[in-house]
Design an enzyme around this catalytic site. Structure first.
Site, PDB file in Angstrom:
ATOM      1  N   HIS A  79      -5.517   1.563  -4.345  1.00 22.02           N
ATOM      2  CA  HIS A  79      -4.774   1.497  -3.384  1.00 22.02           C
ATOM      3  C   HIS A  79      -4.818  -0.227  -3.366  1.00 22.02           C
ATOM      4  O   HIS A  79      -5.311  -1.183  -4.446  1.00 22.02           O
ATOM      5  CB  HIS A  79      -5.099   1.703  -1.419  1.00 22.02           C
ATOM      6  CG  HIS A  79      -6.320   0.310  -1.683  1.00 22.02           C
ATOM      7  ND1 HIS A  79      -7.059  -0.557  -0.360  1.00 22.02           N
ATOM      8  CD2 HIS A  79      -7.509   0.444  -2.330  1.00 22.02           C
ATOM      9  CE1 HIS A  79      -8.060  -0.867  -0.657  1.00 22.02           C
ATOM     10  NE2 HIS A  79      -8.841  -0.979  -1.885  1.00 22.02           N
ATOM     11  N   CYS A 121       0.764  -0.977   0.189  1.00 22.26           N
ATOM     12  CA  CYS A 121       0.055  -0.140  -0.151  1.00 22.26           C
ATOM     13  C   CYS A 121       1.318   1.167   0.084  1.00 22.26           C
ATOM     14  O   CYS A 121       0.152   2.077  -0.985  1.00 22.26           O
ATOM     15  CB  CYS A 121      -1.530  -0.100   1.001  1.00 22.26           C
ATOM     16  SG  CYS A 121       0.088  -0.474   2.956  1.00 22.26           S
ATOM     17  N   HIS A 151      -2.276   0.965   6.879  1.00 26.03           N
ATOM     18  CA  HIS A 151      -2.853   1.004   5.478  1.00 26.03           C
ATOM     19  C   HIS A 151      -3.619   2.537   4.704  1.00 26.03           C
ATOM     20  O   HIS A 151      -3.535   3.225   5.286  1.00 26.03           O
ATOM     21  CB  HIS A 151      -4.606   0.224   4.496  1.00 26.03           C
ATOM     22  CG  HIS A 151      -3.988  -0.307   3.622  1.00 26.03           C
ATOM     23  ND1 HIS A 151      -3.760  -0.832   3.074  1.00 26.03           N
ATOM     24  CD2 HIS A 151      -5.087  -0.119   3.109  1.00 26.03           C
ATOM     25  CE1 HIS A 151      -4.091  -0.874   2.057  1.00 26.03           C
ATOM     26  NE2 HIS A 151      -5.396   0.032   1.549  1.00 26.03           N
TER      27      HIS A 151
END
Length: 279
Positions: free
Chosen positions: A134, A67, A122
């Site tokens: 993402h 990510c 994240h």
């Protein structure tokens, strides 16, 4: 015979693990700069090319991403190569923005731990219309998700803006003034030639107005425009390696607020107040 069969099994297992399993490369690879300046159009082109690519932990492209690796690759490809590599550090850089004021390119940081412990685990890149791109997980890879989903909405921890503020439509264009050169004329002549500005900023204070970011040295015409209007300026280095150009200081937030509309008109429509206590 069974013994040899078992040894053969171990040999094949070792080969599979060594030859077919993921080989993580923990070194950070800076991508090739594709665009000299970061902007929405460049970021859009970069992100479109990454959709569908696999998720691999500790990778920052160009063939696979985790990510924060996707964020690092996207922005470093736009000549922002001093940015942090991991999400928890990326979350400390840039302008903090509310979720309801997200713009294209803003970063959204999440806590995806089962019990929501408050950690940054994240990150995604906002692409408008309540959606973000993402590197999701090993099963789904790089994809687009929606903030309207309760899972993501409830786990947003902080949002940051890295892209330079785009000019507000209809705002007056910045036109730097020529530097005032007092040395070339006497005080009497100067009074006739120039309307010298009244001093606006204070000698000391903790409040400033950030009017821009730069690398190297700022445009001298820009600095001349600031001083010509009666302001002082300072530059400080941010965590992202960029230098911030500040107008000030001001004694109080109220003083800075009073000047902010004029600073947005004269210097940068995206100018904002910055508190910088000493020590």
């Amino acid at each position: 015979m069974k013994k040899y069969g078992f040894l053969l099994f171990l040999l094949l297992l070792t080969f599979w693990i060594g030859g077919c399993g993921h080989k993580y490369d923990y070194t950070i690879h800076k991508p090739k700069v594709q665009y000299k300046k970061p902007d929405r159009k460049a970021l859009s082109r970069i992100l479109q090319k990454q959709l569908g690519k696999p998720y691999i932990w500790a990778e920052e492209g160009p063939d696979a991403f985790d990510c924060s690796g996707l964020v690092y690759y996207s922005y470093a490809s736009m000549n922002m190569q001093d940015i942090p590599r991991v999400a928890r550090r990326q979350a400390k850089v840039g302008k903090k923005v509310p979720v309801d004021q997200l713009k294209y390119g803003d970063l959204i940081f999440f806590d995806t731990t089962p019990r929501k412990t408050g950690q940054i685990t994240h990150v995604g890149i906002y692409i408008g219309d309540g959606k973000f791109e993402h590197a999701s997980n090993e099963k789904e890879g790089v994809k687009i998700s929606s903030l309207s989903k309760p899972y993501y909405r409830s786990r947003v921890r902080i949002c940051r803006r890295w892209l330079p503020e785009e000019p507000v439509e209809g705002a007056a264009a910045f036109k730097p003034l020529k530097p005032i050169r007092l040395a070339s004329a006497s005080k009497t002549e100067c009074k006739k030639c120039y309307s010298l500005p009244q001093k606006v900023t204070a000698k000391s204070g903790d409040w400033f107005i950030q009017v821009g970011s730069f690398r190297g040295i700022p445009d001298p015409n820009w600095l001349a425009h600031i001083t010509a209007l009666g302001y002082d300026y300072h530059s400080v280095r941010g965590e992202d390696g960029m230098k911030k150009l500040l107008v000030g200081p001001f004694v109080s937030r109220e003083d800075a607020l009073e000047v902010l509309p004029n600073a947005r008109h004269e210097f940068n429509p995206g100018a904002f107040i910055k508190h910088m206590p000493k020590g």
